[in-house]
Write an enzyme that holds these catalytic residues in place. Structure first.
Site, PDB file in Angstrom:
ATOM      1  N   HIS A   1       0.732  -1.194   0.074  1.00  0.00           N
ATOM      2  CA  HIS A   1       0.096   0.020   0.026  1.00  0.00           C
ATOM      3  C   HIS A   1       0.955   1.363   0.060  1.00  0.00           C
ATOM      4  O   HIS A   1       1.368   1.576   1.160  1.00  0.00           O
ATOM      5  CB  HIS A   1      -1.024   0.027   1.389  1.00  0.00           C
TER       6      HIS A   1
ATOM      7  N   GLU B   1      -1.556   2.455  -5.435  1.00  0.00           N
ATOM      8  CA  GLU B   1      -1.585   3.487  -6.491  1.00  0.00           C
ATOM      9  C   GLU B   1      -0.451   4.507  -7.164  1.00  0.00           C
ATOM     10  O   GLU B   1       0.134   5.073  -6.298  1.00  0.00           O
ATOM     11  CB  GLU B   1      -2.493   4.718  -5.742  1.00  0.00           C
TER      12      GLU B   1
ATOM     13  N   TYR C   1     -13.839   7.145  -8.251  1.00  0.00           N
ATOM     14  CA  TYR C   1     -14.757   8.106  -7.139  1.00  0.00           C
ATOM     15  C   TYR C   1     -15.981   8.333  -7.967  1.00  0.00           C
ATOM     16  O   TYR C   1     -15.846   9.137  -8.784  1.00  0.00           O
ATOM     17  CB  TYR C   1     -13.923   9.119  -6.729  1.00  0.00           C
TER      18      TYR C   1
ATOM     19  N   GLU D   1     -10.311  -0.581  -4.489  1.00  0.00           N
ATOM     20  CA  GLU D   1     -10.441   0.520  -3.743  1.00  0.00           C
ATOM     21  C   GLU D   1     -11.634   1.479  -4.555  1.00  0.00           C
ATOM     22  O   GLU D   1     -11.313   1.683  -5.929  1.00  0.00           O
ATOM     23  CB  GLU D   1      -9.544   1.334  -3.219  1.00  0.00           C
TER      24      GLU D   1
ATOM     25  N   ALA E   1     -13.013  12.586  -5.987  1.00  0.00           N
ATOM     26  CA  ALA E   1     -11.518  11.913  -6.121  1.00  0.00           C
ATOM     27  C   ALA E   1     -10.932  12.338  -5.009  1.00  0.00           C
ATOM     28  O   ALA E   1      -9.804  11.680  -4.303  1.00  0.00           O
ATOM     29  CB  ALA E   1     -11.092  12.263  -7.416  1.00  0.00           C
TER      30      ALA E   1
END
Ligand SMILES: *[C@@H]1O[C@H](CO)[C@@H](O)[C@H](O)[C@H]1NC(C)=O
Ligand SMILES: *[C@@H]1O[C@H](CO)[C@@H](O)[C@H](O)[C@H]1NC(C)=O
Ligand SMILES: *[C@@H]1O[C@H](CO)[C@@H](O)[C@H](O)[C@H]1NC(C)=O
Ligand SMILES: *[C@@H]1O[C@H](CO)[C@@H](O)[C@H](O)[C@H]1NC(C)=O
Ligand SMILES: *[C@@H]1O[C@H](CO)[C@@H](O)[C@H](O)[C@H]1NC(C)=O
Ligand SMILES: *[C@@H]1O[C@H](CO)[C@@H](O)[C@H](O)[C@H]1NC(C)=O
Ligand SMILES: CC(=O)N[C@H]1CO[C@H](CO)[C@@H](O)[C@@H]1O
Ligand SMILES: [Ca+2]
Length: 898
Positions: free
Chosen positions: A135, A170, A227, A255, A261
């Site tokens: 992560h 990410e 999002y 996720e 966002a």
């Protein structure tokens, strides 16, 4: 290939085999496989069928307690039971500014591996999938570290059908970095495991099309993070996902959000529902962010005490409704079955025989086969330096060989499914915080040696025990840890007897900002074990009623070390179990020669002795019935409204002051004993949008010129009278900027009560990273805060809705305020031997003995450091208080002479 890998892996995983204790998605679908644009399962019925699983992502594992409280077996069990999660994402914090050295590459490797093992084991036991996620949100993947980590993770867990790997949460930089990172990590994983690997893409993993087709691996998928409020369900993110799938690669939404966002704004319900149904149609599996109680709208929960179940936020309730809760699962027979359960209990070891049992309690005594003894204790036995708790057990009392009265934990079997006659345990556990500064607790413990020296457990590969009852931290105390931050593992409550087996890499230490002092039990400490303990612990700042364990007992049996060979000391020297209680006037139980014997116990501050107070300075006695102090400053009141709270008091607000009127005439309270006093009335707590506990407070600026303080250097003890609710008195000297003021907790009092604290007793909270010595030459403010608990204002209000304060003074150190205890006195040692008291001091000392009426019955001065002996021969039976003062320290203990 899978077969061979599985065998290799079994060898690597050690003797421990974790298996499912329910039938869930993993035994139903089997291992998840990329099969064209969809995931399918390895179970025969699902090899040709698309499988979609839904669940939660944990919050960064390197973040605060509000995140890491969910990295526990207890939280995983609850999310499976209550929400029906099918997949859990282990969001391993790699490195981030907020992680304070807990990130995997910033000093927290051992801690993260412990979380990993405990979470993966809990996922396996619950038969759900677990995503092991690197992560990190950055333009670099820390690839060298990632390769090492995934090599370890795949070797350790890669055989389990439950496990999925996610190589980079990410990425924020370019694709070539992502691609080369993924290539290297994939080959590290593939050395050990053929399980599903998920890969991110540029733009915070929003371009799965870029990832799809870029790898030759047979079992990978691309992640999609979106999002809903920013990215419409028919927009470019969805198109990128569709394009990835059209290239024959599955997409997994590890996720996603209903908000915009940047994480802000309201949830877009309409778009979210479109995304949900789009994911359902395309069989895209997902994990919602986040399974935590952090202060973010997307956090699914709002409380971290889990004993009353999960407490959902608005977001949590919404996402719960979208899970596959209630779905029926059917074991396809690929995995072999349910956990072995417990394989029966030990039935005893003969004295002198070799055993790997530390104790099975079958010899019906208070001692383990190692010679050490069992006992239980609670925060009510705290020395007082951090306040004193009020937690209790209903166990009988027992006086151990040290003349110490402890809870007797030797119990007959609970009559459950067993072959055991005896066990140890705590019954009727009631946690109550009192004035204790930390979370309340009750502990069951085993001192491994009788003389409380260290015990060598080096040959022990793993430790196991059977238990039934409350959720607890199982703790291993070594002499290398001197700040109480012992290694521990949390185990969830169980109503059935359950066997726990733990390897040393599962034990971790709390994050007290002292990670440089942390060490792994694999590497050291096992040759210096002092004690094993099973701790039932509440959560700080939670009302007692909400802080009780879901089961109020904890039984333990058959503590065993794999690999150890102990020569059993059994049937300990004539130890006949008996419950003695020094207060019932029973016979002397510990003495050898039948002579008078004495026992020693740390005493709580005794209020039976009325304090004789010598005033040095009256800061204010409010006799003039105004808010102005003797030292020129003023009294006032304030609440949490500035922080967004809605807590209130009913004191009159006077715009002319401006402020609340806090001064009352003595007639206000018939028991006042004075012309006037100050106070708060009509107190109520309400959270509003607070992110910390709600409060109201009475405050005082000591100097009219608030830029200045007053010099209280010659003021060794602060004293005041109060009546009403418990509170925290805080002092400010202007040095502390993070609200970590020097403070002291005080309990509610129905009657006017005088309290006195020595300077040393005011301490900063343990969470502060910048501790400072309080500057008594410049005391600016004092406050009496009546503090609630965030998240509980609806059901939890102050015990008394008022707090009155009067007679704020400085008093002399010699004042006989028994509540005044000086600095923690670890250099003073008090022990009892027959009817002699031994006192070891490092300087000259004064030794005083008081009877329970407060009369001094002995007062002697020792002019030098050393071992001083005080005889109690000829003294009347009964209880006494001994006080030793030496070199600015004091220690108080209760003695009973029989
Ligand atoms: C993939 O799915 C197809 C049907 O779409 C099926 O025929 C095939 O057996 C599956 N392959 C694997 C490896 O699961
Ligand atoms: C998780 O779901 C909840 C409920 O719909 C939502 O509020 C939250 O935003 C979702 N996740 C993220 C990352 O926002
Ligand atoms: C697993 O179950 C199968 C069939 O039920 C059986 O043949 C096999 O021996 C079992 N394997 C193990 C390791 O128990
Ligand atoms: C038992 O062990 C603990 C921790 O090592 C120690 O503090 C205590 O003094 C020991 N002995 C007794 C008599 O409790
Ligand atoms: C402060 O209080 C004491 C005791 O009530 C009193 O003797 C003294 O005069 C007061 N000082 C001032 C400046 O009011
Ligand atoms: C304080 O209380 C007493 C009763 O205990 C009362 O007689 C007295 O009048 C009160 N003080 C004042 C100033 O009213
Ligand atoms: C179900 C069962 O076997 N319970 C036993 C547990 O052990 C105690 C003590 O030996 C027995 O009395 C119970 O019958
Ligand atoms: Ca037993």
């Amino acid at each position: 290939m899978k077969k061979i890998l599985a065998i290799m892996a079994v060898a690597a995983v050690s003797a421990m085999a974790i298996s499912a204790n329910r039938v869930g998605p993993v035994s139903t679908y089997g291992e998840l496989k990329a099969n064209g644009s969809k995931l399918s399962g390895s179970c025969p019925q699902y090899q040709n069928e698309a499988v979609q699983v839904k669940g939660m992502s944990l919050f960064w594992s390197s973040a605060a307690d509000s995140a890491t409280a969910f990295y526990t077996e207890k939280a995983v069990n609850l999310m499976v039971k209550d929400m029906g999660i099918e997949v859990l994402r282990f969001a391993m914090g790699v490195s981030n500014s907020f992680d304070k050295g807990r990130g995997y590459i910033t000093g927290g490797e051992d801690l993260q591996k412990a979380y990993l093992k405990n979470v993966v084991n809990a996922a396996i036991e619950n038969d759900i999938y677990v995503i092991i996620d690197w992560h990190i949100e950055s333009s670099t993947g820390y690839t060298d570290d990632a390769v090492k980590f995934f090599d370890y993770a795949a070797e350790t867990y890669g055989e389990y059908n439950n496990v999925i790997f996610e190589v980079w949460n990410e990425p924020t930089g370019g694709w070539s970095e992502v691609k080369s990172h993924a290539d290297r990590v994939i080959s590290a994983i593939r050395k050990h495991s053929d399980n599903l690997i998920l890969i991110g893409s540029t733009g915070w993993s929003s371009n799965p099309a870029e990832c799809a087709g870029s790898f030759s691996d047979k079992n990978y998928g691309c992640t999609l993070h979106f999002y809903a409020a920013t990215h419409p369900a028919n927009g470019d993110k969805a198109q990128s996902a569709a394009s990835a799938m059209s290239k024959g690669v599955p997409v997994f939404a590890t996720e996603w959000g209903t908000v915009s966002a940047d994480g802000n704004g309201g949830a877009n319900q309409g778009e979210s529902e479109k995304w949900i149904s789009w994911m359902d149609q395309n069989k895209i599996s997902w994990a919602n962010w986040s399974a935590s109680a952090v202060n973010e709208g997307s956090a699914a929960f709002n409380k971290i005490n889990l004993d009353n179940g999960l407490s959902y936020s608005t977001s949590g309730n919404m996402v719960k409704g979208w899970m596959n809760k209630g779905k029926s699962y059917k074991d396809c027979g690929l995995q072999n079955g349910s956990s072995s359960g417990n394989s029966g209990f030990s039935t005893g070891v003969a004295n002198g025989a070799k055993t790997d049992l530390i104790d099975d309690v079958e010899d019906n005594d208070h001692y383990a086969y190692t010679g050490g003894f069992w006992s239980a204790w609670t925060d009510a036995g705290e020395s007082g330096t951090n306040g004193v708790g009020k937690s209790t057990l209903t166990n009988a009392k027992w006086e151990n060989d040290f003349g110490k009265e402890v809870y007797d934990v030797l119990l007959p079997s609970d009559g459950g499914k067993n072959t055991s006659k005896y066990m140890v345990g705590m019954k009727g556990i009631k946690l109550a915080r009192g004035t204790y500064e930390y979370a309340p607790y009750a502990d069951l413990g085993l001192n491994l040696t009788k003389d409380t020296t260290v015990f060598n457990m080096k040959s022990c590969k793993s430790i196991s025990y059977k238990f039934k009852g409350a959720s607890h931290n199982f703790r291993l105390e070594t002499s290398l840890v001197t700040n109480w931050n012992f290694h521990h593992v949390n185990k969830d409550a169980s109503e059935e007897w359950k066997e726990v087996e733990l390897t040393w890499d599962q034990f971790n230490q709390e994050d007290w900002g002292d990670n440089d002092k942390h060490f792994n039990l694999k590497d050291k400490g096992l040759d210096k074990v002092m004690r094993l303990a099973w701790e039932v612990k509440g959560v700080l700042n939670v009302p007692d009623a909400q802080n009780q364990p879901s089961l109020d007992y904890l039984y333990v049996d058959d503590v065993r070390c794999d690999g150890m060979s102990i020569t059993a000391i059994s049937g300990g020297a004539g130890d006949t179990p008996k419950s003695s209680s020094s207060s019932n006037g029973g016979k002397s139980s510990s003495s050898k020669g039948g002579k008078s014997s004495s026992s020693i116990a740390p005493t709580q501050s005794s209020s039976s002795v009325a304090p004789v107070i010598t005033d040095l300075l009256v800061i204010d006695d409010v006799e003039d019935v105004d808010e102005v102090l003797n030292t020129t400053g003023t009294w006032y009141a304030y609440t949490d409204v500035d922080g967004g709270g809605q807590s209130a008091i009913t004191n009159v607000y006077d715009p002319a002051l401006p402020g609340y009127v806090v001064v009352f005439p003595g007639t206000k309270d018939a028991t006042n004993g004075t012309q006037g006093f100050v106070g708060l009335e009509g107190i109520s707590w309400k959270d509003g949008t607070l992110t910390y506990d709600p409060f109201v407070a009475l405050g005082v600026n000591l100097n009219a010129d608030t830029s200045k303080g007053v010099d209280l250097t010659n003021c060794p003890v602060i004293s005041y009278r109060y009546k009403g609710n418990g509170h925290t008195i805080k002092l400010q000297d202007g040095q502390v900027t993070d609200f970590a003021f020097h403070n002291r907790r005080v309990e509610s009092a129905a009657e006017w009560t005088t309290i006195a604290f020595a300077q040393e007793e005011f301490k900063q909270p343990s969470w502060t990273e910048t501790k400072v010595d309080f500057n008594w030459a410049n005391v600016k403010k004092m406050s009496w805060e009546v503090i609630g608990a965030l998240g509980y204002s609806d059901e939890f209000q102050p015990e008394y809705n008022y707090l009155y304060v009067d007679d704020l003074k400085c008093v002399a150190a010699g004042s006989v305020g028994v509540r005044v205890s000086r600095k923690a006195a670890s250099d003073l040692k008090l022990t009892v031997n027959g009817d002699m008291l031994n006192v070891v001091t490092t300087a000259a000392a004064r030794i005083q003995v008081f009877d329970m009426q407060g009369n001094m019955v002995m007062n002697r001065v020792e002019n030098a450091a050393g071992n001083h002996q005080v005889s109690f021969q000829g003294m009347n039976r009964g209880n006494y208080v001994v006080r030793v003062k030496s070199a600015g320290m004091a220690k108080t203990a209760r003695i009973s002479i029989r």
